[in-house]
Design a protein around this motif. Structure first.
Motif, PDB file in Angstrom:
ATOM      1  N   MET A   1       0.836  -1.191   0.000  1.00 55.47           N
ATOM      2  CA  MET A   1       0.000   0.000   0.000  1.00 55.47           C
ATOM      3  C   MET A   1       0.872   1.242   0.000  1.00 55.47           C
ATOM      4  SD  MET A   1      -2.978   1.087   2.664  1.00 55.47           S
ATOM      5  CE  MET A   1      -3.805   2.661   2.524  1.00 55.47           C
ATOM      6  N   ALA A   2       0.443   2.255  -0.741  1.00 52.38           N
ATOM      7  CA  ALA A   2       1.188   3.510  -0.776  1.00 52.38           C
ATOM      8  C   ALA A   2       1.131   4.185   0.593  1.00 52.38           C
ATOM      9  CB  ALA A   2       0.605   4.433  -1.830  1.00 52.38           C
ATOM     10  N   PRO A   3       2.286   4.558   1.173  1.00 57.04           N
ATOM     11  CA  PRO A   3       2.266   5.244   2.459  1.00 57.04           C
ATOM     12  C   PRO A   3       1.669   6.635   2.318  1.00 57.04           C
ATOM     13  CG  PRO A   3       4.479   5.252   1.534  1.00 57.04           C
ATOM     14  CD  PRO A   3       3.654   4.378   0.642  1.00 57.04           C
ATOM     15  N   ALA A   4       0.968   7.080   3.339  1.00 60.89           N
ATOM     16  CA  ALA A   4       0.347   8.401   3.309  1.00 60.89           C
ATOM     17  C   ALA A   4       1.372   9.468   3.664  1.00 60.89           C
ATOM     18  CB  ALA A   4      -0.819   8.458   4.288  1.00 60.89           C
ATOM     19  N   GLN A   5       1.332  10.558   2.940  1.00 59.53           N
ATOM     20  CA  GLN A   5       2.125  11.743   3.264  1.00 59.53           C
ATOM     21  C   GLN A   5       1.189  12.738   3.941  1.00 59.53           C
ATOM     22  OE1 GLN A   5       3.741  13.790  -0.133  1.00 59.53           O
ATOM     23  NE2 GLN A   5       4.251  15.618   1.054  1.00 59.53           N
ATOM     24  N   GLU A   6       1.592  13.254   5.084  1.00 61.82           N
ATOM     25  CA  GLU A   6       0.758  14.207   5.820  1.00 61.82           C
ATOM     26  C   GLU A   6       1.406  15.577   5.845  1.00 61.82           C
ATOM     27  OE1 GLU A   6      -0.975  12.956   9.524  1.00 61.82           O
ATOM     28  OE2 GLU A   6      -0.598  10.844   9.097  1.00 61.82           O
ATOM     29  N   TRP A   7       0.581  16.616   5.804  1.00 63.04           N
ATOM     30  CA  TRP A   7       1.062  17.990   5.927  1.00 63.04           C
ATOM     31  C   TRP A   7      -0.089  18.862   6.414  1.00 63.04           C
ATOM     32  CZ3 TRP A   7      -0.765  16.002   1.432  1.00 63.04           C
ATOM     33  CH2 TRP A   7      -1.642  16.785   0.671  1.00 63.04           C
ATOM     34  N   THR A   8       0.178  20.124   6.665  1.00 61.98           N
ATOM     35  CA  THR A   8      -0.866  21.066   7.039  1.00 61.98           C
ATOM     36  C   THR A   8      -0.821  22.269   6.110  1.00 61.98           C
ATOM     37  OG1 THR A   8       0.536  22.235   8.640  1.00 61.98           O
ATOM     38  CG2 THR A   8      -0.783  20.390   9.470  1.00 61.98           C
ATOM     39  N   PHE A   9      -1.948  22.956   6.007  1.00 65.94           N
ATOM     40  CA  PHE A   9      -1.998  24.203   5.252  1.00 65.94           C
ATOM     41  C   PHE A   9      -2.950  25.156   5.964  1.00 65.94           C
ATOM     42  CE2 PHE A   9      -5.392  21.615   3.397  1.00 65.94           C
ATOM     43  CZ  PHE A   9      -6.437  22.522   3.225  1.00 65.94           C
ATOM     44  N   ASP A  10      -2.890  26.413   5.594  1.00 66.73           N
ATOM     45  CA  ASP A  10      -3.730  27.433   6.216  1.00 66.73           C
ATOM     46  C   ASP A  10      -5.113  27.424   5.596  1.00 66.73           C
ATOM     47  OD1 ASP A  10      -1.800  28.386   7.991  1.00 66.73           O
ATOM     48  OD2 ASP A  10      -0.941  29.720   6.477  1.00 66.73           O
ATOM     49  N   GLY A  11      -6.133  27.085   6.405  1.00 65.85           N
ATOM     50  CA  GLY A  11      -7.514  27.146   5.960  1.00 65.85           C
ATOM     51  C   GLY A  11      -8.108  28.505   6.235  1.00 65.85           C
ATOM     52  N   PHE A  12      -9.423  28.597   6.169  1.00 64.81           N
ATOM     53  CA  PHE A  12     -10.056  29.908   6.276  1.00 64.81           C
ATOM     54  C   PHE A  12      -9.906  30.519   7.673  1.00 64.81           C
ATOM     55  CE2 PHE A  12     -13.528  27.014   7.442  1.00 64.81           C
ATOM     56  CZ  PHE A  12     -14.085  27.643   8.548  1.00 64.81           C
ATOM     57  N   ASP A  13      -9.710  29.676   8.703  1.00 68.79           N
ATOM     58  CA  ASP A  13      -9.553  30.248  10.040  1.00 68.79           C
ATOM     59  C   ASP A  13      -8.547  29.475  10.894  1.00 68.79           C
ATOM     60  OD1 ASP A  13     -10.875  27.917  10.624  1.00 68.79           O
ATOM     61  OD2 ASP A  13     -12.283  28.834  12.024  1.00 68.79           O
ATOM     62  N   GLY A  14      -7.639  28.754  10.249  1.00 67.58           N
ATOM     63  CA  GLY A  14      -6.655  27.999  11.023  1.00 67.58           C
ATOM     64  C   GLY A  14      -6.049  26.892  10.195  1.00 67.58           C
ATOM     65  N   ARG A  15      -5.262  26.065  10.870  1.00 65.14           N
ATOM     66  CA  ARG A  15      -4.526  25.018  10.172  1.00 65.14           C
ATOM     67  C   ARG A  15      -5.441  23.834   9.841  1.00 65.14           C
ATOM     68  NH1 ARG A  15      -0.118  26.670   7.976  1.00 65.14           N
ATOM     69  NH2 ARG A  15       1.147  24.829   8.382  1.00 65.14           N
ATOM     70  N   ARG A  16      -5.214  23.290   8.642  1.00 68.70           N
ATOM     71  CA  ARG A  16      -5.936  22.096   8.211  1.00 68.70           C
ATOM     72  C   ARG A  16      -4.939  20.963   8.023  1.00 68.70           C
ATOM     73  NH1 ARG A  16      -8.989  24.794   9.997  1.00 68.70           N
ATOM     74  NH2 ARG A  16     -10.580  26.081   9.004  1.00 68.70           N
ATOM     75  N   ALA A  17      -5.297  19.806   8.536  1.00 71.00           N
ATOM     76  CA  ALA A  17      -4.481  18.613   8.352  1.00 71.00           C
ATOM     77  C   ALA A  17      -4.896  17.929   7.058  1.00 71.00           C
ATOM     78  CB  ALA A  17      -4.670  17.667   9.529  1.00 71.00           C
ATOM     79  N   ALA A  18      -3.912  17.570   6.245  1.00 73.77           N
ATOM     80  CA  ALA A  18      -4.188  16.930   4.957  1.00 73.77           C
ATOM     81  C   ALA A  18      -3.256  15.748   4.773  1.00 73.77           C
ATOM     82  CB  ALA A  18      -4.008  17.932   3.815  1.00 73.77           C
ATOM     83  N   ARG A  19      -3.623  14.889   3.859  1.00 72.81           N
ATOM     84  CA  ARG A  19      -2.748  13.771   3.517  1.00 72.81           C
ATOM     85  C   ARG A  19      -3.000  13.355   2.074  1.00 72.81           C
ATOM     86  NH1 ARG A  19      -3.882   8.818   7.414  1.00 72.81           N
ATOM     87  NH2 ARG A  19      -3.886  10.478   8.963  1.00 72.81           N
ATOM     88  N   CYS A  20      -2.013  12.677   1.517  1.00 73.68           N
ATOM     89  CA  CYS A  20      -2.174  12.133   0.175  1.00 73.68           C
ATOM     90  C   CYS A  20      -1.522  10.761   0.108  1.00 73.68           C
ATOM     91  CB  CYS A  20      -1.595  13.066  -0.886  1.00 73.68           C
ATOM     92  SG  CYS A  20       0.200  13.271  -0.826  1.00 73.68           S
ATOM     93  N   TRP A  21      -2.005   9.967  -0.828  1.00 73.32           N
ATOM     94  CA  TRP A  21      -1.479   8.646  -1.111  1.00 73.32           C
ATOM     95  C   TRP A  21      -1.158   8.599  -2.614  1.00 73.32           C
ATOM     96  CZ3 TRP A  21      -5.760   9.802   1.694  1.00 73.32           C
ATOM     97  CH2 TRP A  21      -5.881   9.288   2.997  1.00 73.32           C
ATOM     98  N   VAL A  22       0.079   8.336  -2.949  1.00 80.38           N
ATOM     99  CA  VAL A  22       0.480   8.302  -4.360  1.00 80.38           C
ATOM    100  C   VAL A  22       1.377   7.096  -4.573  1.00 80.38           C
ATOM    101  CG1 VAL A  22       1.586   9.529  -6.256  1.00 80.38           C
ATOM    102  CG2 VAL A  22       0.412  10.830  -4.468  1.00 80.38           C
ATOM    103  N   ARG A  23       1.119   6.368  -5.656  1.00 83.55           N
ATOM    104  CA  ARG A  23       1.925   5.195  -5.992  1.00 83.55           C
ATOM    105  C   ARG A  23       2.147   5.169  -7.500  1.00 83.55           C
ATOM    106  NH1 ARG A  23      -0.522  -0.407  -4.180  1.00 83.55           N
ATOM    107  NH2 ARG A  23      -1.826  -0.145  -6.025  1.00 83.55           N
ATOM    108  N   GLY A  24       3.401   5.029  -7.895  1.00 80.72           N
ATOM    109  CA  GLY A  24       3.709   4.944  -9.319  1.00 80.72           C
ATOM    110  C   GLY A  24       3.397   6.242 -10.037  1.00 80.72           C
TER     111      GLY A  24
END
Length: 268
Positions: A1-24
């Motif tokens: 399984m593709a490992p998840a990459q996690e990061w944060t970004f600035d949302g409309f009123d604070g930090r948002r936690a996000a992640r992505c899964w990419v393979r190949g």
């Protein structure tokens, strides 16, 4: 399984936690939009299936959910939640320029996804609505009519016929197990009105999937909303016996195959 990459970004009123899964080398982007009280980490199996199908999968925790900032499960304006999702889509498109984007929303995430499609449908190749809160959701009307919102958690048996799903949900510290916020219910009622009046989705290919035995978001109420927004390229699949979380049901592989076949039909 593709490992998840996690990061944060600035949302409309604070930090948002996000992640992505990419393979190949992916051939499309899939945006996942989670439901009320949960978080994007509950979609690992969905992401695993979609990456195997050729997707780069992206998702975030909505404001007040999961690892994102904000008072727990407080949403005062769903238009702002759509704005956050659009920021995530911008990141996905920057990471994978030129790839078609498929938006998949479950439950409250279906409400968010439908409104996103009304506002930004030209940026999407396809839309998938899973057990969406659309049209008429009697639970909102009933709860708002009460002088005080009862502190009654979601019955985990309504999620799936698989008892392990309910046990994992109940034990998950990132899942909200308390009562609804009144302001969130008011915002949800307002969003339903906005979507109902927001027009159809034109030629955007749309798939609606739902559990026939969904007691949390019953089929009939959602059907009213789907019929209001459906465009000219619409298909549906109601799964007999399935409960609310069709992606976590006993026949989850059948459900996900329905989704991937739909995507194949759109992308060619």
């Amino acid at each position: 399984m593709a490992p998840a990459q996690e990061w944060t970004f600035d949302g409309f009123d604070g930090r948002r936690a996000a992640r992505c899964w990419v393979r190949g080398t992916p051939r499309y982007v899939a945006l996942l939009c989670h439901g009320y009280g949960e978080h994007i980490g509950r979609y690992e199996y969905v992401a695993h299936t979609l990456t195997g199908h050729g997707a780069a999968v992206y998702g975030l925790d909505h404001v007040g959910h999961g690892k994102s900032a904000g008072e727990r499960v407080l949403i005062t304006d769903f238009e702002l939640v759509v704005d956050d999702l659009h920021l995530l889509a911008d990141r996905a498109r920057a990471d994978h320029p030129g790839l078609p984007v498929v938006l998949i929303g479950h439950s409250m995430g279906g409400l968010i996804a439908a409104r996103y499609a009304q506002r930004h449908g030209s940026e999407l190749a396809a839309l998938v609505l899973s057990g969406p809160v659309l049209g008429r959701w009697d639970a909102v009307t009933q709860l708002l009519s009460l002088p005080e919102i009862p502190d009654t958690p979601i019955d985990v048996d309504t999620l799936s016929r698989d008892p392990d799903v309910g046990r994992a949900y109940a034990a998950d510290p990132l899942v909200w197990h308390g009562k609804f916020q009144r302001r969130t219910l008011e915002a949800m009622a307002a969003a339903l009105e906005t979507i109902n009046a927001g027009g159809d989705l034109g030629e955007l290919p749309t798939l609606w999937i739902h559990g026939a035995e969904d007691l949390l978001v019953p089929v009939d109420g959602s059907r009213e909303g789907v019929e209001r927004i459906r465009g000219s390229r619409f298909s549906q699949q109601i799964f007999p016996g399935a409960r609310h979380e069709v992606f976590n049901e006993e026949n989850r592989d059948e459900v996900l195959s329905t989704v991937t076949r739909f995507i194949d039909g759109v992308l060619g």
